[in-house]
Design a protein around this motif. Structure first.
Motif, mmCIF file in Angstrom:
data_model
loop_
_atom_site.group_PDB
_atom_site.id
_atom_site.type_symbol
_atom_site.label_atom_id
_atom_site.label_comp_id
_atom_site.label_asym_id
_atom_site.label_seq_id
_atom_site.Cartn_x
_atom_site.Cartn_y
_atom_site.Cartn_z
ATOM 1 N N LYS A 27 3.069 43.714 7.485
ATOM 2 C CA LYS A 27 2.337 43.783 8.746
ATOM 3 C C LYS A 27 2.955 42.764 9.694
ATOM 4 C CE LYS A 27 -1.156 40.888 6.510
ATOM 5 N NZ LYS A 27 -2.576 40.658 6.251
ATOM 6 N N SER A 28 2.857 43.021 10.978
ATOM 7 C CA SER A 28 3.468 42.108 11.950
ATOM 8 C C SER A 28 2.572 41.971 13.172
ATOM 9 C CB SER A 28 4.854 42.611 12.358
ATOM 10 O OG SER A 28 4.734 43.806 13.108
ATOM 11 N N LEU A 29 2.841 40.961 13.959
ATOM 12 C CA LEU A 29 1.962 40.593 15.074
ATOM 13 C C LEU A 29 2.724 40.450 16.374
ATOM 14 C CD1 LEU A 29 -0.104 37.692 13.525
ATOM 15 C CD2 LEU A 29 -1.041 39.818 14.430
ATOM 16 N N ASP A 30 2.026 40.684 17.462
ATOM 17 C CA ASP A 30 2.528 40.335 18.781
ATOM 18 C C ASP A 30 2.126 38.888 19.025
ATOM 19 O OD1 ASP A 30 3.740 40.709 21.163
ATOM 20 O OD2 ASP A 30 2.289 42.115 21.966
ATOM 21 N N ARG A 31 2.909 38.165 19.863
ATOM 22 C CA ARG A 31 2.609 36.742 20.084
ATOM 23 C C ARG A 31 1.162 36.520 20.517
ATOM 24 N NH1 ARG A 31 1.678 32.670 23.583
ATOM 25 N NH2 ARG A 31 2.943 30.772 23.461
ATOM 26 N N ASN A 32 0.686 37.366 21.427
ATOM 27 C CA ASN A 32 -0.630 37.111 22.023
ATOM 28 C C ASN A 32 -1.761 37.900 21.368
ATOM 29 O OD1 ASN A 32 0.326 35.185 23.713
ATOM 30 N ND2 ASN A 32 0.716 36.596 25.411
ATOM 31 N N GLU A 33 -1.468 38.485 20.194
ATOM 32 C CA GLU A 33 -2.486 39.328 19.578
ATOM 33 C C GLU A 33 -3.747 38.540 19.222
ATOM 34 O OE1 GLU A 33 -0.228 42.174 17.522
ATOM 35 O OE2 GLU A 33 -1.934 42.745 16.255
ATOM 36 N N PHE A 34 -3.592 37.270 18.943
ATOM 37 C CA PHE A 34 -4.740 36.450 18.560
ATOM 38 C C PHE A 34 -5.184 35.542 19.708
ATOM 39 C CE2 PHE A 34 -3.977 37.765 14.245
ATOM 40 C CZ PHE A 34 -5.206 37.614 13.618
ATOM 41 N N SER A 35 -4.814 35.869 20.948
ATOM 42 C CA SER A 35 -5.112 34.908 22.022
ATOM 43 C C SER A 35 -6.624 34.693 22.195
ATOM 44 C CB SER A 35 -4.444 35.296 23.337
ATOM 45 O OG SER A 35 -4.565 36.655 23.554
ATOM 46 N N ASP A 36 -7.448 35.672 21.761
ATOM 47 C CA ASP A 36 -8.908 35.506 21.856
ATOM 48 C C ASP A 36 -9.419 34.368 20.991
ATOM 49 O OD1 ASP A 36 -8.940 37.604 23.469
ATOM 50 O OD2 ASP A 36 -9.939 39.010 22.091
ATOM 51 N N MET A 37 -8.634 33.988 19.975
ATOM 52 C CA MET A 37 -9.122 32.941 19.061
ATOM 53 C C MET A 37 -9.370 31.632 19.798
ATOM 54 S SD MET A 37 -5.636 32.185 17.009
ATOM 55 C CE MET A 37 -5.983 30.736 16.033
ATOM 56 N N ILE A 38 -8.702 31.462 20.934
ATOM 57 C CA ILE A 38 -8.896 30.232 21.691
ATOM 58 C C ILE A 38 -10.354 30.131 22.139
ATOM 59 C CG2 ILE A 38 -8.268 29.089 23.864
ATOM 60 C CD1 ILE A 38 -5.415 29.942 23.316
ATOM 61 N N GLY A 39 -10.980 31.306 22.370
ATOM 62 C CA GLY A 39 -12.403 31.333 22.738
ATOM 63 C C GLY A 39 -13.277 30.699 21.654
ATOM 64 N N LEU A 40 -12.841 30.772 20.415
ATOM 65 C CA LEU A 40 -13.633 30.222 19.303
ATOM 66 C C LEU A 40 -13.714 28.697 19.357
ATOM 67 C CD1 LEU A 40 -12.225 32.397 16.351
ATOM 68 C CD2 LEU A 40 -14.439 32.635 17.477
ATOM 69 N N VAL A 41 -12.789 28.071 20.084
ATOM 70 C CA VAL A 41 -12.798 26.595 20.121
ATOM 71 C C VAL A 41 -13.150 26.063 21.525
ATOM 72 C CG1 VAL A 41 -11.134 26.443 18.226
ATOM 73 C CG2 VAL A 41 -10.290 26.379 20.574
ATOM 74 N N ASN A 42 -13.585 26.967 22.398
ATOM 75 C CA ASN A 42 -13.881 26.586 23.788
ATOM 76 C C ASN A 42 -14.841 25.421 23.921
ATOM 77 O OD1 ASN A 42 -12.294 28.068 25.391
ATOM 78 N ND2 ASN A 42 -13.765 29.725 25.784
ATOM 79 N N GLU A 43 -15.858 25.408 23.058
ATOM 80 C CA GLU A 43 -16.917 24.397 23.201
ATOM 81 C C GLU A 43 -16.549 23.078 22.524
ATOM 82 O OE1 GLU A 43 -19.519 25.271 25.087
ATOM 83 O OE2 GLU A 43 -18.478 27.202 25.300
ATOM 84 N N LEU A 44 -15.436 23.050 21.813
ATOM 85 C CA LEU A 44 -15.095 21.846 21.039
ATOM 86 C C LEU A 44 -14.330 20.833 21.894
ATOM 87 C CD1 LEU A 44 -13.858 23.513 17.698
ATOM 88 C CD2 LEU A 44 -16.171 22.781 18.311
ATOM 89 N N SER A 45 -14.375 19.586 21.463
ATOM 90 C CA SER A 45 -13.578 18.548 22.142
ATOM 91 C C SER A 45 -12.097 18.898 21.995
ATOM 92 C CB SER A 45 -13.830 17.188 21.473
ATOM 93 O OG SER A 45 -13.258 17.196 20.172
ATOM 94 N N ASP A 46 -11.246 18.283 22.783
ATOM 95 C CA ASP A 46 -9.803 18.589 22.700
ATOM 96 C C ASP A 46 -9.292 18.377 21.274
ATOM 97 O OD1 ASP A 46 -10.101 18.925 25.373
ATOM 98 O OD2 ASP A 46 -8.692 17.351 25.989
#
Ligand SMILES: Nc1ncnc2c1ncn2[C@@H]1O[C@H](COP(=O)(O)OP(=O)(O)OP(=O)(O)O)[C@@H](O)[C@H]1O
Ligand SMILES: CC(=O)N[C@H]1[C@@H]2OC[C@@H](O2)[C@@H](O)[C@@H]1O[C@H](C)C(=O)O
Length: 367
Positions: A240-259
């Motif tokens: 299986k293979s991925l596009d670079r931005n296929e998981f870009s939504d994962m950044i939403g999972l850490v939105n509320e966290l400190s840097d």
């Protein structure tokens, strides 16, 4: 077709991190590696990176002229610094990759590069595999097989590339050839550095988390990690293979966290994706050799070491060059293409049968 025997080939790779182009020479007959030669790097300027980033996700027919010019110029400039190459392997820059839907798209014109350098150029390595039902990626595994022989491995081992995306190759060096059944299993593990870089840029205006310094100050948020691992990609059987931005939504999972917690959690996600991938190994590997920029991130490496029960080492521990392995791979693959030898197979891309990808362009007036 190129005559049998060893030659010096020059390979170039412009990776998903968009940091620049790597190039390296390999002496090979397309089966065995005889020697590694000179290597060099040409970074993209901030302006060039912005042009390339703006073209990501575009497909043939859309306007990518500016990005194409950046890729072409950077490669011509870098590759003209080398001497003695009889063949060039030119990967180009992936803009989009959806093997099951729209295909795979690398920019860069091998015919023009061949004219500019006066040397035959092999390019468009991924399309033939996709057309025959494969993932079109990863392609480095056939080279990893040759590397396993080069380092004298006698038992199965793994190579892990931690670039923008991560990819894992399990190699059985007891087999004769990379296309032999059971010689290789390879696939993209998941996002590796790309989401870390994206959050560092968004929050701190920095290109990456140097030496894992910010991740080290944070802690991994388990809830976010679990949600990430729920993604159907992880339970899909390889290849299986991925596009670079296929998981870009994962950044939403850490939105509320400190840097610091956000970057620690994204680093934990990259490591966890590798662990999930390791479960697919047909036999436990004797070691995991890590290549790509992520091997310089001690927090990521430590997470892998704690979780895996085999040694986790940078490829340098085996005498290889982790900054240049992908460029070397495309030098090696170019020679295979010129010799009509396969460059991927069912175990590496899921293609129906072993396939020789790539197009050869020769400077006008040569045969
Ligand atoms: N000292 C370091 N500390 C932390 N991370 C690092 C360090 N050095 C490099 N990296 C990470 O590695 C990335 C570059 O990796 P690499 O050059 O392997 O990517 P690439 O070849 O573009 O990707 P791909 O293999 O996906 O095509 C950087 O963007 C950064 O995230
Ligand atoms: C479509 C594409 O360009 N994929 C790259 C990317 O970067 C890492 C990973 O995702 C791997 O699948 C591949 O590159 C390496 C060189 C490969 O083909 O083996």
């Amino acid at each position: 077709m190129l005559k049998a025997g060893r030659i010096w080939a020059l390979g170039a790779m412009s990776g998903t991190s968009l940091d620049g182009v790597d190039a390296a020479m390999v002496e090979t007959d397309g089966e065995e590696i005889f020697a590694f030669g000179a290597s060099d790097y040409r970074g993209y300027s901030e302006g060039e990176q912005a042009v390339l980033a703006g073209a990501l996700g575009k497909w043939p027919g859309e306007d990518v002229a500016e990005a194409e010019a950046v890729v072409q110029m950077a490669h011509a400039e870098l590759l003209s610094r080398f001497e003695g190459a009889q063949l060039v392997g030119f990967h180009g820059q992936t803009l989009a990759h959806e093997p099951r839907e729209r295909g795979t798209y690398q920019i860069g014109d091998g015919a023009a590069l061949s004219e500019a350098l006066g040397v035959p150029v092999v390019w468009d390595f991924r399309s033939a595999d996709v057309e025959l039902g494969g993932e079109g990626a990863p392609l480095a595994p056939f080279f990893h097989f040759a590397c396993a022989k080069w380092i004298g491995a006698e038992r199965p081992l793994c190579f892990l590339n931690l670039g923008g995306v991560g990819n894992l190759t399990w190699v059985d060096p007891r087999k004769d050839r990379p296309e032999a059944e059971g010689a290789l299993l390879a696939f993209d593990t998941g996002p590796a550095n790309a989401p870390i870089n994206d959050v560092m840029m968004r929050r701190r205006g920095l290109p990456y988390d140097k030496d894992g310094a910010l991740a080290r100050r944070g802690h991994v948020e388990d809830g976010a990690l679990e949600l990430f691992l729920d993604d159907a990609y992880f339970s899909r059987m390889p290849p299986k293979s991925l596009d670079r931005n296929e998981f870009s939504d994962m950044i939403g999972l850490v939105n509320e966290l400190s840097d610091a917690d956000a970057v620690a959690t994204l680093t934990g996600m990259s490591a966890a994706a590798v662990l999930r991938g390791m479960e697919h190994c047909p036999e436990p590997p004797e070691r995991l050799l890590v290549t790509g920029g992520g091997r310089h991130n001690p927090v990521l490496m430590e997470m892998l070491r704690v979780a895996l029960d085999c040694p986790v080492e940078p490829v340098e521990a085996a005498g290889l060059d982790g900054d240049m392995l992908e460029a070397q791979a495309f030098a090696y693959l170019a020679v295979r293409v010129a010799r009509g030898r396969p460059t991927s197979g069912p175990g590496t891309t899921g293609v129906r049968a072993a396939v020789c990808g790539g197009t050869i362009s020769r400077p006008e007036g040569t045969d």
